[in-house]
Design an enzyme around this catalytic site. Structure first.
Site, PDB file in Angstrom:
ATOM      1  N   HIS A 105      43.414  39.196  37.397  1.00  0.00           N
ATOM      2  CA  HIS A 105      42.191  39.503  36.656  1.00  0.00           C
ATOM      3  C   HIS A 105      41.288  40.340  37.555  1.00  0.00           C
ATOM      4  CE1 HIS A 105      42.340  35.882  33.658  1.00  0.00           C
ATOM      5  NE2 HIS A 105      43.507  36.513  33.752  1.00  0.00           N
ATOM      6  N   GLU A 153      38.219  40.047  38.380  1.00  0.00           N
ATOM      7  CA  GLU A 153      37.431  39.249  39.324  1.00  0.00           C
ATOM      8  C   GLU A 153      38.258  38.839  40.534  1.00  0.00           C
ATOM      9  OE1 GLU A 153      37.848  38.816  36.008  1.00  0.00           O
ATOM     10  OE2 GLU A 153      36.390  37.369  35.257  1.00  0.00           O
TER      11      GLU A 153
END
Length: 142
Positions: A46, A48
């Site tokens: 992801h 992040e």
């Protein structure tokens, strides 16, 4: 947040869900990332997670307190856990994610008694633009 939106657009152009993230410390950008789960065949890739990993490498530390994360979509439980373990100071996110988010929705990770470190959370930054990127991406695939 503009840089995170640019990373989200790049992710969309690669066929990834358009989410982008940026880690900043004292006004200096440490890392930029967009989703790469399909490209890397990695469910943990992801935006992040990738941005946090790169910032940790840049600083040579597993904890990056004093850093802020800007992300276009409310983080999921996995990413919220990484944010906590990284000891990020602040989280700014764009669009809410009622289905998969774990900050303002779902398990509300940072409010859990098992959360060791919670950042200051600010939601709704460039929300309309972030939501439009996601909506357009999924509409094009239906």
């Amino acid at each position: 947040m503009g840089l995170a939106l640019n990373e989200a657009r790049k992710a969309a152009s690669r066929g990834e869900v358009p989410v982008g993230a940026v880690v900043v410390r004292e006004g200096t950008v440490l890392s930029l990332a967009g989703n790469r789960t399909r490209e890397l065949n990695d469910p943990t890739a992801h935006a992040e997670m990738l941005a946090i990993r790169e910032a940790c490498q840049t600083l040579g530390a597993e904890r990056i307190s004093g850093c802020d994360l800007y992300v276009t979509l409310e983080p999921c439980a996995m990413c919220a856990g990484a944010i906590s373990f990284a000891r990020l100071r602040r989280l700014y996110f764009g669009a809410p994610d009622p289905k998969g988010g774990a900050v303002a929705h779902g398990g509300r990770f940072f409010s859990s008694p098992t959360c060791h470190s919670a950042p200051e959370v600010y939601e709704g930054f460039r929300e309309a633009e972030s939501a439009a990127l996601l909506r357009d991406f999924f509409e094009a695939r239906r």
